[in-house]
Write a protein that holds these residues in place. Structure first.
Motif, short mmCIF file in Angstrom:
data_model
loop_
_atom_site.label_atom_id
_atom_site.label_comp_id
_atom_site.label_asym_id
_atom_site.label_seq_id
_atom_site.Cartn_x
_atom_site.Cartn_y
_atom_site.Cartn_z
N LEU A 97 0.82 -1.21 0.00
CA LEU A 97 0.00 0.00 0.00
C LEU A 97 0.86 1.27 0.00
CD1 LEU A 97 -2.92 0.93 0.04
CD2 LEU A 97 -2.88 0.78 2.51
N ASN A 98 2.03 1.19 0.64
CA ASN A 98 2.94 2.34 0.70
C ASN A 98 4.01 2.32 -0.38
OD1 ASN A 98 1.72 3.61 2.97
ND2 ASN A 98 2.60 2.02 4.25
N SER A 99 3.92 1.37 -1.30
CA SER A 99 4.93 1.25 -2.35
C SER A 99 4.87 2.43 -3.31
CB SER A 99 4.73 -0.06 -3.13
OG SER A 99 3.55 0.03 -3.91
N PRO A 100 6.01 2.74 -3.95
CA PRO A 100 6.01 3.83 -4.94
C PRO A 100 4.99 3.60 -6.06
CG PRO A 100 8.25 3.11 -4.44
CD PRO A 100 7.31 2.15 -3.76
N GLU A 101 4.78 2.34 -6.43
CA GLU A 101 3.82 2.02 -7.49
C GLU A 101 2.41 2.49 -7.11
OE1 GLU A 101 1.61 -1.94 -9.33
OE2 GLU A 101 3.45 -2.19 -8.16
N VAL A 102 1.99 2.15 -5.91
CA VAL A 102 0.65 2.53 -5.46
C VAL A 102 0.59 4.04 -5.22
CG1 VAL A 102 -1.03 2.27 -3.58
CG2 VAL A 102 0.08 0.26 -4.55
N ARG A 103 1.66 4.61 -4.62
CA ARG A 103 1.67 6.06 -4.36
C ARG A 103 1.57 6.86 -5.66
NH1 ARG A 103 2.25 8.11 0.29
NH2 ARG A 103 2.83 6.90 2.08
N SER A 104 2.17 6.37 -6.72
CA SER A 104 2.13 7.12 -7.99
C SER A 104 0.83 6.88 -8.76
CB SER A 104 3.33 6.76 -8.86
OG SER A 104 3.25 5.41 -9.29
N GLU A 110 -7.85 8.33 -2.91
CA GLU A 110 -7.96 6.92 -3.30
C GLU A 110 -7.15 6.04 -2.35
OE1 GLU A 110 -8.59 7.82 -8.06
OE2 GLU A 110 -6.57 7.51 -7.26
N ARG A 111 -5.96 6.49 -1.95
CA ARG A 111 -5.15 5.72 -1.00
C ARG A 111 -5.83 5.65 0.37
NH1 ARG A 111 -0.99 8.66 -3.05
NH2 ARG A 111 -0.46 9.59 -1.06
N THR A 112 -6.48 6.75 0.77
CA THR A 112 -7.23 6.73 2.03
C THR A 112 -8.36 5.72 1.94
OG1 THR A 112 -6.68 9.03 2.52
CG2 THR A 112 -8.66 8.13 3.59
N THR A 113 -9.06 5.68 0.82
CA THR A 113 -10.14 4.71 0.64
C THR A 113 -9.57 3.29 0.71
OG1 THR A 113 -11.44 6.27 -0.67
CG2 THR A 113 -12.00 3.93 -0.91
N LEU A 114 -8.43 3.05 0.07
CA LEU A 114 -7.80 1.73 0.13
C LEU A 114 -7.44 1.37 1.58
CD1 LEU A 114 -5.46 1.63 -2.98
CD2 LEU A 114 -7.13 -0.11 -2.32
N THR A 115 -6.88 2.33 2.30
CA THR A 115 -6.51 2.09 3.70
C THR A 115 -7.76 1.76 4.52
OG1 THR A 115 -4.61 3.57 3.51
CG2 THR A 115 -5.42 3.13 5.74
#
Length: 135
Positions: A97-104, A110-115
């Motif tokens: 979830l914290n990987s550069p791939e996901v961050r980019s 969207e990351r908050t929703t994933l979290t």
């Protein structure tokens, strides 16, 4: 028809407002008209939700509303990534979830929703073998 009668005889059903009673009848009709596999999946999800505390149900509901509030393309991408995360061992989820791939790939929202999806994941029904259909 037997299910309809059972619904009508449920304690408290007659105490509900008429529009709520009608919505429940319509939902039961929809459920009865579904293919058996789809109907079983919905019933299973409802049973899982019934076992949750009110706070857990609220958390799941809020997270699903977050997901529904995303634009369709984002919702599909977040859902796809969620399924990937769900398939990983718990110790690998945070790093992915914290990987550069996901961050980019995803916005902060969207990351908050994933979290949040990962936070409610233990409350969700087990994954089925069929692919999900995120709308």
């Amino acid at each position: 028809m037997q299910r309809q009668q059972s619904l009508e005889l449920e304690p408290g059903f007659r105490d509900l407002p008429a529009p709520t009673q009608q919505r429940m009848r319509e939902r039961l009709t929809q459920l009865n008209n579904m293919p058996p596999q789809q109907r079983a999946k919905i019933i299973s999800r409802n049973e899982v939700m019934e076992r949750l505390t009110p706070e857990q149900r609220g958390q799941v509901r809020n997270t699903m509303e977050e997901l529904s509030g995303l634009p369709p393309a984002s919702r599909r991408a977040v859902s796809r990534t969620f399924r990937t995360l769900r398939g990983l061992p718990p110790q690998q989820r945070a790093s992915y979830l914290n990987s550069p791939e996901v961050r980019s790939q995803f916005t902060d929202q969207e990351r908050t929703t994933l979290t949040n999806l990962m936070a409610v994941e233990p409350y969700l029904p087990p994954r089925s073998s069929e692919p999900a259909n995120p709308q």
